[in-house]
Design a protein around this motif. Sequence first.
Motif, PDB file in Angstrom:
ATOM      1  N   GLU A   1      -1.973  -0.995   0.527  1.00 51.05           N
ATOM      2  CA  GLU A   1      -1.956   0.171  -0.359  1.00 51.05           C
ATOM      3  C   GLU A   1      -3.121   1.108  -0.044  1.00 51.05           C
ATOM      4  O   GLU A   1      -4.283   0.708  -0.111  1.00 51.05           O
ATOM      5  CB  GLU A   1      -2.017  -0.263  -1.825  1.00 51.05           C
ATOM      6  CG  GLU A   1      -1.890   0.905  -2.768  1.00 51.05           C
ATOM      7  CD  GLU A   1      -1.876   0.473  -4.221  1.00 51.05           C
ATOM      8  OE1 GLU A   1      -1.094   1.063  -4.982  1.00 51.05           O
ATOM      9  OE2 GLU A   1      -2.636  -0.434  -4.593  1.00 51.05           O
TER      10      GLU A   1
ATOM     11  N   VAL B   1      -5.313   4.130  -1.200  1.00 52.82           N
ATOM     12  CA  VAL B   1      -5.680   4.736  -2.472  1.00 52.82           C
ATOM     13  C   VAL B   1      -6.676   5.860  -2.205  1.00 52.82           C
ATOM     14  O   VAL B   1      -7.737   5.633  -1.620  1.00 52.82           O
ATOM     15  CB  VAL B   1      -6.312   3.697  -3.432  1.00 52.82           C
ATOM     16  CG1 VAL B   1      -6.679   4.345  -4.762  1.00 52.82           C
ATOM     17  CG2 VAL B   1      -5.380   2.523  -3.640  1.00 52.82           C
TER      18      VAL B   1
ATOM     19  N   GLU C   1      -5.577  11.122  -8.258  1.00 56.33           N
ATOM     20  CA  GLU C   1      -5.363   9.821  -7.645  1.00 56.33           C
ATOM     21  C   GLU C   1      -4.027   9.848  -6.909  1.00 56.33           C
ATOM     22  O   GLU C   1      -3.031  10.327  -7.442  1.00 56.33           O
ATOM     23  CB  GLU C   1      -5.344   8.729  -8.701  1.00 56.33           C
ATOM     24  CG  GLU C   1      -5.091   7.343  -8.139  1.00 56.33           C
ATOM     25  CD  GLU C   1      -5.106   6.280  -9.220  1.00 56.33           C
ATOM     26  OE1 GLU C   1      -6.084   5.521  -9.251  1.00 56.33           O
ATOM     27  OE2 GLU C   1      -4.159   6.228 -10.013  1.00 56.33           O
TER      28      GLU C   1
ATOM     29  N   ARG D   1      -1.624   7.146  -4.503  1.00 58.95           N
ATOM     30  CA  ARG D   1      -1.429   5.784  -4.011  1.00 58.95           C
ATOM     31  C   ARG D   1      -0.130   5.732  -3.230  1.00 58.95           C
ATOM     32  O   ARG D   1       0.873   6.295  -3.656  1.00 58.95           O
ATOM     33  CB  ARG D   1      -1.345   4.783  -5.161  1.00 58.95           C
ATOM     34  CG  ARG D   1      -2.630   4.607  -5.910  1.00 58.95           C
ATOM     35  CD  ARG D   1      -2.431   3.645  -7.096  1.00 58.95           C
ATOM     36  NE  ARG D   1      -3.690   3.385  -7.736  1.00 58.95           N
ATOM     37  CZ  ARG D   1      -4.473   2.351  -7.469  1.00 58.95           C
ATOM     38  NH1 ARG D   1      -4.101   1.460  -6.579  1.00 58.95           N
ATOM     39  NH2 ARG D   1      -5.615   2.190  -8.077  1.00 58.95           N
TER      40      ARG D   1
END
Length: 153
Positions: free
Chosen positions: A80, A82, A107, A109
């Motif tokens: 992942e 981020v 943010e 992701r």
Amino acid sequence: MTLPVRRVGATPTMWRPFRGFDDIYSEFDRLVQSLVGGTGGEGAWLPAADVSETEAAYVVEIELPGVRPEDVDVELEGNELVVTGEVKERKREGLLRRRTRRIGNFEYRVTLPGDLRADDVEASLAHGLLIVHVPKAQTTKHSKIEVSESSTN
């Protein structure tokens, strides 16, 4: 047939069909911001991004206009990716009448498939575009395998 009555001294109002779209856009943006917490809320807003795959890597491009490199964090947690950070409000003189640019925490992701080389990830920010290059651990190349005729006894 009756003709419309025009009042003396009254200014006719012009019908502007697209005037309401500004208000609708502002209200919709305010609603979305309250749901995701963009301007002053607790949550973070989601920047626009593209993810593409080459033979050797994944390339993630994220639009972050007005963001400085020191205000962005890029981490790879397993598979992942981020990206977090903050768009800070600029100091200005005078009274701000309208804001359409986002400020506050953001943010992004994305989970990338396959094995990745975490030590070789590169990120660069220029002209409001963050480009993260995540190399794949193994690049498999296409190769043609010749089939031979076997002799059977």
